[in-house]
Design a protein around this motif. Sequence first.
Motif, mmCIF file in Angstrom:
data_model
loop_
_atom_site.group_PDB
_atom_site.id
_atom_site.type_symbol
_atom_site.label_atom_id
_atom_site.label_comp_id
_atom_site.label_asym_id
_atom_site.label_seq_id
_atom_site.Cartn_x
_atom_site.Cartn_y
_atom_site.Cartn_z
ATOM 1 N N TRP A 119 -14.728 102.970 -23.712
ATOM 2 C CA TRP A 119 -14.955 102.342 -24.988
ATOM 3 C C TRP A 119 -13.422 100.842 -25.113
ATOM 4 O O TRP A 119 -13.803 100.022 -25.078
ATOM 5 C CB TRP A 119 -14.063 102.935 -25.920
ATOM 6 C CG TRP A 119 -13.026 102.544 -27.110
ATOM 7 C CD1 TRP A 119 -14.338 102.710 -28.446
ATOM 8 C CD2 TRP A 119 -12.548 102.119 -27.320
ATOM 9 N NE1 TRP A 119 -13.122 101.328 -28.994
ATOM 10 C CE2 TRP A 119 -12.201 101.293 -28.590
ATOM 11 C CE3 TRP A 119 -10.972 101.272 -26.806
ATOM 12 C CZ2 TRP A 119 -11.169 100.918 -29.480
ATOM 13 C CZ3 TRP A 119 -9.938 100.980 -27.452
ATOM 14 C CH2 TRP A 119 -10.261 99.860 -28.511
ATOM 15 N N LEU A 120 -12.821 100.403 -23.370
ATOM 16 C CA LEU A 120 -11.930 99.654 -23.327
ATOM 17 C C LEU A 120 -12.927 98.087 -22.491
ATOM 18 O O LEU A 120 -12.841 97.497 -23.069
ATOM 19 C CB LEU A 120 -11.273 99.970 -22.418
ATOM 20 C CG LEU A 120 -10.313 100.709 -22.980
ATOM 21 C CD1 LEU A 120 -9.288 100.862 -22.074
ATOM 22 C CD2 LEU A 120 -9.665 99.502 -24.000
ATOM 23 N N GLU A 121 -13.927 98.789 -21.872
ATOM 24 C CA GLU A 121 -14.991 98.320 -21.281
ATOM 25 C C GLU A 121 -15.594 97.636 -22.306
ATOM 26 O O GLU A 121 -15.959 96.425 -22.305
ATOM 27 C CB GLU A 121 -15.973 98.849 -20.104
ATOM 28 C CG GLU A 121 -14.882 99.381 -19.127
ATOM 29 C CD GLU A 121 -15.441 99.919 -18.099
ATOM 30 O OE1 GLU A 121 -16.538 100.348 -18.054
ATOM 31 O OE2 GLU A 121 -15.656 100.927 -16.900
ATOM 32 N N ARG A 122 -15.902 97.994 -23.914
ATOM 33 C CA ARG A 122 -17.428 97.471 -23.744
ATOM 34 C C ARG A 122 -15.817 97.058 -25.588
ATOM 35 O O ARG A 122 -17.068 96.044 -26.322
ATOM 36 C CB ARG A 122 -17.844 98.389 -24.763
ATOM 37 C CG ARG A 122 -18.998 99.226 -23.273
ATOM 38 C CD ARG A 122 -19.710 100.150 -24.429
ATOM 39 N NE ARG A 122 -20.466 100.332 -23.624
ATOM 40 C CZ ARG A 122 -21.986 101.824 -24.359
ATOM 41 N NH1 ARG A 122 -21.409 101.571 -25.366
ATOM 42 N NH2 ARG A 122 -23.055 101.652 -23.210
ATOM 43 N N GLY A 123 -15.029 96.769 -25.150
ATOM 44 C CA GLY A 123 -14.304 95.668 -25.720
ATOM 45 C C GLY A 123 -13.958 96.623 -27.049
ATOM 46 O O GLY A 123 -13.604 95.297 -28.028
ATOM 47 N N PRO A 166 -15.621 91.337 -26.515
ATOM 48 C CA PRO A 166 -15.671 91.240 -25.037
ATOM 49 C C PRO A 166 -14.101 92.192 -24.148
ATOM 50 O O PRO A 166 -13.659 92.195 -25.504
ATOM 51 C CB PRO A 166 -14.483 89.741 -24.771
ATOM 52 C CG PRO A 166 -15.285 88.775 -26.192
ATOM 53 C CD PRO A 166 -15.043 89.872 -26.732
ATOM 54 N N ALA A 167 -14.494 92.332 -23.457
ATOM 55 C CA ALA A 167 -13.609 94.008 -23.161
ATOM 56 C C ALA A 167 -11.960 92.786 -22.709
ATOM 57 O O ALA A 167 -11.915 92.446 -22.299
ATOM 58 C CB ALA A 167 -14.724 94.193 -21.888
ATOM 59 N N PRO A 168 -11.252 94.149 -23.112
ATOM 60 C CA PRO A 168 -10.395 93.344 -22.937
ATOM 61 C C PRO A 168 -9.657 94.092 -21.747
ATOM 62 O O PRO A 168 -9.824 95.024 -21.532
ATOM 63 C CB PRO A 168 -9.060 93.936 -24.112
ATOM 64 C CG PRO A 168 -10.108 95.119 -24.298
ATOM 65 C CD PRO A 168 -11.647 95.037 -24.609
ATOM 66 N N ALA A 169 -8.313 93.380 -21.592
ATOM 67 C CA ALA A 169 -8.135 94.074 -19.761
ATOM 68 C C ALA A 169 -7.126 94.950 -20.321
ATOM 69 O O ALA A 169 -5.887 95.165 -21.572
ATOM 70 C CB ALA A 169 -7.234 92.757 -18.780
ATOM 71 N N PRO A 176 -7.475 103.683 -29.993
ATOM 72 C CA PRO A 176 -8.179 104.806 -31.694
ATOM 73 C C PRO A 176 -7.601 106.348 -31.032
ATOM 74 O O PRO A 176 -7.326 106.573 -29.623
ATOM 75 C CB PRO A 176 -9.328 104.013 -30.925
ATOM 76 C CG PRO A 176 -9.314 104.091 -28.513
ATOM 77 C CD PRO A 176 -8.499 103.406 -29.385
ATOM 78 N N GLN A 177 -8.167 106.910 -31.707
ATOM 79 C CA GLN A 177 -7.586 108.582 -31.762
ATOM 80 C C GLN A 177 -9.364 108.915 -31.706
ATOM 81 O O GLN A 177 -10.580 108.426 -32.546
ATOM 82 C CB GLN A 177 -6.305 108.857 -32.876
ATOM 83 C CG GLN A 177 -5.220 108.341 -32.997
ATOM 84 C CD GLN A 177 -4.981 108.526 -31.625
ATOM 85 O OE1 GLN A 177 -3.849 109.936 -31.381
ATOM 86 N NE2 GLN A 177 -4.462 107.535 -31.056
ATOM 87 N N PHE A 178 -9.596 109.578 -30.138
ATOM 88 C CA PHE A 178 -11.056 110.967 -30.312
ATOM 89 C C PHE A 178 -10.452 111.959 -30.940
ATOM 90 O O PHE A 178 -9.389 112.787 -31.934
ATOM 91 C CB PHE A 178 -11.019 110.810 -28.952
ATOM 92 C CG PHE A 178 -11.430 109.117 -28.315
ATOM 93 C CD1 PHE A 178 -11.119 108.001 -28.650
ATOM 94 C CD2 PHE A 178 -11.503 109.138 -27.136
ATOM 95 C CE1 PHE A 178 -11.215 107.260 -28.376
ATOM 96 C CE2 PHE A 178 -12.541 108.723 -26.486
ATOM 97 C CZ PHE A 178 -12.127 107.286 -27.232
ATOM 98 N N VAL A 179 -11.721 112.813 -30.717
ATOM 99 C CA VAL A 179 -12.001 114.489 -31.727
ATOM 100 C C VAL A 179 -12.019 115.287 -30.887
ATOM 101 O O VAL A 179 -12.477 114.866 -29.500
ATOM 102 C CB VAL A 179 -12.568 114.377 -33.059
ATOM 103 C CG1 VAL A 179 -13.855 114.045 -32.306
ATOM 104 C CG2 VAL A 179 -12.412 115.523 -33.430
#
Length: 313
Positions: free
Chosen positions: A299-303, A308-311, A167-170
């Motif tokens: 963001w990653l930990e929340r998937g 489910p969170a991806p590795a 994802p791109q943030f701002v």
Amino acid sequence: MELEVRHLRALCAIADTGSLHRAARQLGVAQPSLSTQLRRIEQELGGTLFVRTHTGCRPTPLGRLVLSRARPLVAELNSLVTEARAAAVGGRHLRIGSTASRALAGWLRRLRRHCREPTLHMDVSANALLRMVADGQLDVAFVHEVEGCPLRIPPTLRTRVLVEREPQFVSLPADHPAAGRPVVRLSDLARDRWMIDPTVDGEWDAVRRVLRAAGLDPPVLHGDYHTAASLVATGEVVTVCQPTSPSRPETAVRRLHGDPLGVRLLLAARTDTELADVYPDLAEAYREVAQQAPAYREWLERGGSGAPAPALP
């Protein structure tokens, strides 16, 4: 005028980038100089090689014919020069091309640990880097593909995806009203001026599409992202940024609600062996910078979207 290798390189660059401006930037020459050179080549060959429009340049039938003969010649000469230089120094460096990424420093450091001495060629154009790998000028390229704007991957290349959708943030001024929230809605930025680098393949089209989908038509400045960072700090603009980008005292990096803009990160080389040699170090370097970015790590930990969170790669 007799055609020279530099003329063939110029034609290939114009075709690959689809723009005289981007081709001139890639070749390291002024755009007016490249335009003059193209006119002289066309006069020598007796016909128009490219159709110029407000959206860029595209080859004419004559242009496609000339390019079909020029590309193999340029690629062969590039390979000859590369092999000769490697023989002259008694070895061969690992030639890496990349678009901007905070993972680069860690990747290069890890490659050196494994006795791989890398050289680095940076370019905002992923398509230009992929063509350089196909032509033998680079061994491997780490690039990003903007969602909805597929890259022109040469059929001779092998690829491996590092991140399917990043994802791109701002990035916005630290004193912006929306900076106090962990997630920013596009509507929170309705009154802001945006800055975009139009030379990044596909990015302007994607950002414009996302803004229009949100019902926004903000004023936009075009420029490179180094300039954008300083303008964000002074409150002049907001801009999209990679999720691994660090927040600074004068700026804030925040997630966009709904993650409307994403990119695919991939590695390209001519062989699977070349990919396998460098991929693990890149994946480890990317994991490192992702863990160092709090918003992205969360963001990653929340998937990403509640799954489910991806590795990490």
